[in-house]
Design a protein around this motif. Structure first.
Motif, PDB file in Angstrom:
ATOM      1  N   ASP A  43      31.888  58.025 -28.565  1.00 50.68           N
ATOM      2  CA  ASP A  43      31.932  56.575 -28.719  1.00 50.68           C
ATOM      3  C   ASP A  43      30.568  55.900 -28.838  1.00 50.68           C
ATOM      4  OD1 ASP A  43      34.392  55.548 -29.104  1.00 50.68           O
ATOM      5  OD2 ASP A  43      34.958  55.640 -26.995  1.00 50.68           O
ATOM      6  N   ASP A  45      27.007  54.282 -29.972  1.00 49.38           N
ATOM      7  CA  ASP A  45      26.566  53.461 -31.104  1.00 49.38           C
ATOM      8  C   ASP A  45      25.662  54.329 -31.985  1.00 49.38           C
ATOM      9  OD1 ASP A  45      25.357  51.656 -32.807  1.00 49.38           O
ATOM     10  OD2 ASP A  45      24.476  50.427 -31.222  1.00 49.38           O
ATOM     11  N   LEU A  47      23.653  53.559 -34.110  1.00 50.74           N
ATOM     12  CA  LEU A  47      22.296  53.007 -34.248  1.00 50.74           C
ATOM     13  C   LEU A  47      21.688  52.710 -32.883  1.00 50.74           C
ATOM     14  CD1 LEU A  47      22.945  50.722 -37.354  1.00 50.74           C
ATOM     15  CD2 LEU A  47      21.859  52.963 -37.303  1.00 50.74           C
ATOM     16  N   GLY A  48      22.233  53.305 -31.847  1.00 50.70           N
ATOM     17  CA  GLY A  48      21.733  53.068 -30.500  1.00 50.70           C
ATOM     18  C   GLY A  48      20.965  54.248 -29.951  1.00 50.70           C
ATOM     19  N   LYS A 167      23.278  50.945 -43.961  1.00 49.60           N
ATOM     20  CA  LYS A 167      24.110  52.119 -43.712  1.00 49.60           C
ATOM     21  C   LYS A 167      24.172  53.097 -44.880  1.00 49.60           C
ATOM     22  CE  LYS A 167      26.504  49.617 -40.216  1.00 49.60           C
ATOM     23  NZ  LYS A 167      27.521  48.576 -40.051  1.00 49.60           N
ATOM     24  N   MET A 535      37.581  59.476 -30.945  1.00 48.16           N
ATOM     25  CA  MET A 535      37.290  58.075 -31.280  1.00 48.16           C
ATOM     26  C   MET A 535      38.483  57.395 -31.934  1.00 48.16           C
ATOM     27  SD  MET A 535      33.455  58.162 -32.874  1.00 48.16           S
ATOM     28  CE  MET A 535      33.704  59.640 -33.860  1.00 48.16           C
ATOM     29  N   GLY A 536      39.566  58.108 -32.078  1.00 46.70           N
ATOM     30  CA  GLY A 536      40.718  57.513 -32.767  1.00 46.70           C
ATOM     31  C   GLY A 536      40.597  57.570 -34.286  1.00 46.70           C
ATOM     32  N   SER A 538      41.540  59.450 -37.237  1.00 46.16           N
ATOM     33  CA  SER A 538      42.407  60.568 -37.591  1.00 46.16           C
ATOM     34  C   SER A 538      43.105  60.313 -38.916  1.00 46.16           C
ATOM     35  CB  SER A 538      43.443  60.786 -36.492  1.00 46.16           C
ATOM     36  OG  SER A 538      44.164  59.596 -36.282  1.00 46.16           O
ATOM     37  N   LYS A 539      42.788  59.188 -39.534  1.00 45.49           N
ATOM     38  CA  LYS A 539      43.507  58.853 -40.764  1.00 45.49           C
ATOM     39  C   LYS A 539      42.860  59.541 -41.955  1.00 45.49           C
ATOM     40  CE  LYS A 539      44.293  54.678 -42.737  1.00 45.49           C
ATOM     41  NZ  LYS A 539      44.310  53.220 -42.616  1.00 45.49           N
TER      42      LYS A 539
END
Lengths: 571, 571
Positions: A43, A45, A47-48, A167, A535-536, A538-539
């Motif tokens: 999870d 970031d 860019l963190g 990005k 992270m959810g 899955s599509k």
């Protein structure tokens, strides 16, 4: 003995760490994924400070094996939010291998407003203040760095796109010609580098003996000899590539109705445009103008797929003008002129941008009414906006999906936030399956089924299995650090894959066979899927319009069901 | 007999359909969710022809029960990608109920470039060309429509934000004062309306008897009497609201360290600023200037929470200046002046924007360096950019998350793409749990635990259970169509909830009790979660900074674990 450099950008510390046993037989994509899984939470970031920028050669990096000069650059992608490994040619991988670097792991972010160069040699890494280079793009930057340091230094760098964390920002890698013309372009790794306050990494040209040692050099040379035969015998890597580069694909891709035209609204491009984007045309022009085809991006590569593009006066324009750029910045934007696309390619390399997500983004912007398809001036002006950091420039710098969302365009050719490549997935369904399911987002190099012998490109039969097989193989190749083109021959005859495994055995003294080697790909993909699912993410699907609008050459739609796409991975 | 109007925007057809039996005992949010689940696939494009715009009153809509004039507007949200029901006051719900409309279901999209008004009465719906109104904002538009049609018409309309499909676009609803000042603001339902080519819906003022019939009117009146006692006795809905409106919250919310200041970086706002945003100050000024507090947004409501804000010369500025707007457009942007916020509120209503996502977006833009916190001129200029459709204006029009992603801001106070409300979730953890878990994205009205008697606001103990309970209750109230403020009393004494159920029984002749009534909420939330999961939307969390940066008044961080958040819903 190989080692890991661990750099902390906030504290400006560097540790030289022993390679953990579990990492010894990993490299490239496999190593990046393993480190990210071991050291980060899904999870974070992208860019963190919790994200990492990991730079590493493949397992065969630094050996005398042809085409193993790929440098893998990875971490969590701000574009796709997935794990990402993006690799490029150039001279950096071999330089790092020669001094024994297994990986450079860059942790944390420099304090706000601070920018650094990292100067690397076998003894360590030096932090050098880089404020004077901020705002400079890759070509000027590399000139300045080659003047200040050794001109033979290998350089990884970002332009203003990476500084601003766009990005679609690339990390550029210097090539054998000294230009920062090779790009680890996909997934915004340049933005990750920028988020860390890292403007460039400069590698002192190694002197003395290579740190790469062979358990059995004779056996390595013997296996290599077999492998080289395979590379030379393959009709693509052995013949088309050296003569025409990847632009060799323009004509056949066009013929089979796979060429993206006007934001994938067509695969019919005017014949003059196709001609002026084709490898044949470029080769002819470069011969007349004094440019080059058949250039090797890294020393020792026998394929020589690259080129140096010059203008009518023989002046350098860009290098490595590739098929994907010709397709995405060219026909996909309605632009049928390699001279224009070469200029766009230069701008992308200079600003530090993925030509694919940017070309797709310009196509989407044209569909959204920003300009007409084919308006080359407008396309170049949009790139200039990215450079200048205008509001729209920032949107385009964030890639095709960002543009589409901003302009309310329905037809956005992305998967998991990343633009697909220059092969229409309706007319090349196997590659479409890879776009849809690759855990790293739409990516042709993770499993392109162009030319797969036993598949009908517009028939879905067998594509889930074929995509799985090629994704495993490509992930393995990206872990070995061997160029995708050199790997083609492993599909021609099993003995070439055996030769690769034999080289691994001869290098490491461990026992490798093809199964173990391909296990690198299987395990890496499995880990990446797990990371995504946490992270959810899955599509797995293509944008709807590919499933509803028939391709105008083949009449095909992308017709794999959700269940068929789900069946690709057995885990 | 109630009926459903089904409108096809592409074919310009309208059908008057009988209400299916399964829908008879549904209304508001429950009915919208049920129709969306029955008629759409989760993966549809929220701005495409497969999405629906559904407009419906609640179950008690049109009855004599106080505060039941809420109009629910829903479909799939382009902002959150989830199902969405957004409700507003105003005069439309009662007008629709009076002519027997159970729901208006708007299918498909008008042909490109075409725009329509729908003129509604009991006989049917007329399509009227609306090209002349394109580009007009809500205040001018409603004046023109009231001149052209009956001035007492109820109007639902969109401004330029909705026309351009900005994801923070509202649908505005005319109020008792004739202004388009009530907003179904959340989730971009204005963008859905715009995507359909629908500029406004105009309802002829009904004449003759109401279509609403009671199975047992005496029993209804008796139950209503009990309920009204409850509403009047509740300390908030009965006293604070009529005197000061929702702005009554500014002082207590500030006192408890819940006020968002400077993009949630603080809850300490200067005392002069707090004073000039407070309900007490607004009431005093309005008394002196000739404005109004204690205004009812829909006929028959006994709470009168609304106000009419006037400037120093007594000239109308806006109506319904609410707490959330004062918090998000005010202190959250460092702006401590109700006069400025009133102007921003007017602009949002006029352009057709959610004041919450826009206020949060301006706060994020200020954090990203677009302007300094507290710079009121810059805030108004940003709103003007949304109106003008500049590049940045489009970004802000798409809400706070869009701004944050564009500017690379880390601290973006959104969940599932939607801005949270004006209660810092660190200092009001129960509401934070609702923000994180609500299937429709961050939404305080779906379950605000401000003032919950048995919870310590900065202690997480009991919050998952409490959030579940209030989310079920609020979903039920949004299905009954009763204003959230009138529902407060059901927490004071069970007899008031019984009175509500008794009214349903007396209205419909069916047997309702509190369990059946609350079952509306349970089943609706269950369906919404299923719909989300089918799209892979399952992540329930707050932005990281709430979990790591302590609130500077209470010292609290949001400390519910993933598991605790997962435990909220038993299905």
């Amino acid at each position: 003995m190989a080692f890991i450099f661990r750099v902390n950008m906030e504290n400006k510390t560097v540790k030289k760490e022993a390679v953990p046993k579990a990492y010894a037989s990993l490299g490239g994509r496999a190593l990046i994924t393993r480190i990210m899984v071991d050291e980060t939470k899904p999870d974070i970031d992208a860019l963190g400070k919790e994200n990492k920028l990991i730079i590493c050669p493949g397992l065969l990096g630094g050996t005398i094996c042809t085409s193993t000069g790929r440098i893998s650059i990875g971490g969590k992608s701000p574009l796709t939010q997935t794990l990402k490994e993006s690799n490029a040619g150039g001279i950096v991988s071999q330089q790092l291998c020669r001094i024994g670097v297994k990986a450079i792991i860059i942790d944390d972010c420099a304090k706000k407003g601070e920018w650094y160069l990292l100067k690397v040699n076998a003894d360590g890494i030096e932090f050098i203040d880089a404020l004077e280079y901020v705002g400079k793009n890759n070509y000027e930057l590399s000139e300045l760095l080659k003047k200040r340091f050794d001109p033979k230094s290998g350089i990884l760098s970002i332009g203003v796109a990476g500084e601003r964390c766009y990005k679609a920002a690339s990390v550029q890698v210097t090539s054998t010609n000294g230009y920062p013309s090779r790009a680890a372009a996909r997934g915004g790794m340049g933005a990750v580098m920028g988020s860390k306050g890292l403007k460039a990494i400069v590698i002192d040209p190694p002197t003395g003996f290579s740190a790469v040692t062979y358990a059995n050099k004779e056996a390595f040379l013997a296996a290599h000899k077999v492998f080289v035969e395979g590379v030379r015998a393959n009709p693509n890597s052995g013949v088309g590539m050296p003569n025409l580069g990847t632009a060799v694909l323009v004509n056949p891709v066009n013929m089979f109705g796979m060429l993206p035209v006007n934001n994938y609204s067509s695969s019919k491009f005017d014949s003059d445009g196709v001609k002026k984007l084709s490898g044949e045309y470029i080769a002819e022009k470069m011969a007349a103008r004094g440019g080059r085809v058949g250039h090797a991006c890294n020393p020792g590569c026998i394929i020589h797929c690259s080129n140096e593009y010059v203008d009518e006066n023989g002046k350098y324009v860009t290098s490595g003008l590739e098929y994907e750029t010709l397709a995405l910045c060219g026909s996909n934007c309605g632009i049928g002129d390699a001279d224009i696309v070469a200029k766009m390619d230069y701008m992308c390399d200079d600003i530090g941008l993925d030509t694919m997500d940017i070309g797709a983004g310009i196509g989407v912007a044209m569909e959204g009414g920003k300009a007409s398809f084919g308006d080359a001036e407008a396309a170049i002006a949009m790139l200039q906006e990215v450079n200048d950091g205008t509001e729209f420039g920032a949107i385009l710098g964030n890639g095709a999906e960002s543009v589409g969302k901003h302009l309310g365009v329905k037809r956005i050719p992305t998967v998991k936030g990343q633009a697909i490549a220059g092969y229409d997935p309706r007319s090349l369904k196997g590659t479409g399956v890879t776009y849809a399911t690759c855990p790293q987002g739409a990516d042709h190099t993770s499993g392109n089924l162009l030319g797969a012998a036993n598949l009908n490109p517009i028939d879905k039969t067998g594509t889930p299995e074929a995509s799985f097989g090629i994704q495993v193989a490509m992930c393995t190749m990206d872990s070995i650090g061997i160029c995708i083109f050199a790997s083609f021959c492993t599909a021609d005859d099993p003995k070439y894959a055996v030769a690769l495994a034999d080289m691994l055995t001869a290098l490491t003294g461990e026992s490798w066979d093809v199964d173990r080697m391909m296990g690198l790909g299987v395990e890496t993909i499995r880990l990446e899927l797990e990371y995504n699912r946490a992270m959810g993410i899955s599509k797995d699907k293509l944008p709807d319009f590919f499933c509803t609008e028939p391709n105008d050459v083949t009449g095909a739609v992308f017709d794999l069901t959700d269940e068929e796409l789900k069946s690709v991975f057995p885990f």
